[in-house]
Design an enzyme around this catalytic site. Structure first.
Site, PDB file in Angstrom:
ATOM      1  N   ASN A   1      63.398  14.419  38.094  1.00  0.00           N
ATOM      2  CA  ASN A   1      63.969  15.492  38.679  1.00  0.00           C
ATOM      3  C   ASN A   1      65.420  15.395  38.839  1.00  0.00           C
ATOM      4  O   ASN A   1      65.750  15.842  37.625  1.00  0.00           O
ATOM      5  CB  ASN A   1      63.381  15.784  40.112  1.00  0.00           C
ATOM      6  N   ASP A   2      65.828  14.855  39.641  1.00  0.00           N
ATOM      7  CA  ASP A   2      67.483  14.822  39.614  1.00  0.00           C
ATOM      8  C   ASP A   2      68.165  14.143  38.348  1.00  0.00           C
ATOM      9  O   ASP A   2      69.172  14.436  37.959  1.00  0.00           O
ATOM     10  CB  ASP A   2      67.981  14.119  40.943  1.00  0.00           C
ATOM     11  N   THR A   3      67.535  13.188  38.006  1.00  0.00           N
ATOM     12  CA  THR A   3      68.005  12.252  36.897  1.00  0.00           C
ATOM     13  C   THR A   3      68.081  13.021  35.465  1.00  0.00           C
ATOM     14  O   THR A   3      68.537  12.478  34.665  1.00  0.00           O
ATOM     15  CB  THR A   3      67.286  10.947  36.683  1.00  0.00           C
TER      16      THR A   3
END
Length: 136
Positions: free
Chosen positions: A103-105
């Site tokens: 997700n965030d990565t």
């Protein structure tokens, strides 16, 4: 780019026609114990001549190195598991990027939105690939 929905058949077709594939595993892959299935997919595609590699973000998973360990445990060769700094420039030449549980990565808001909670965080540039399939 524009997001569209896909299904299993379309994803399989995309994998079959791609010559350069980058897989980005994340915490979702770890939670689902998906490393074994992903290792089998990688082996099959590599045996068919696809240049498939894994891109690992430094904080992917529950702790640094978790995804490296899980992929090694599943038999993925070390030489196709690359760190963010080693592979980030290669997304531009990838036919397909398969994001599995990350997700965030992989969130471009870290670069594009100065007001984002993750602004300034280094991320994998998955959006630069010709096609991206995201599985949560």
């Amino acid at each position: 780019g524009e997001a569209t929905f896909t299904d299993v058949d379309q994803a399989v077709d995309a994998l079959k026609t791609a010559k350069e594939v980058i897989v980005v595993p994340g915490y979702g892959l770890a939670v689902a114990n998906g490393q074994y299935a992903m290792a089998e997919i990688a082996k099959t595609l590599r045996n068919q001549g696809v240049n498939l590699r894994f891109a690992i973000h430094p904080v992917a998973g529950r702790m640094p190195g978790q995804l490296n360990v899980l992929l090694a445990e599943a038999g993925v060769p070390y030489d196709i598991v690359l760190e963010m700094e080693e592979i980030n420039d290669d997304f531009k030449s990838a036919d397909l990027c398969l994001v599995v549980g990350a997700n965030d990565t992989v969130n471009s808001a870290a670069i594009e939105d100065p007001n984002s909670i993750i602004a300034g965080m280094p991320v994998l540039h998955v959006w630069e690939a010709k096609n991206v399939i995201v599985m949560k």
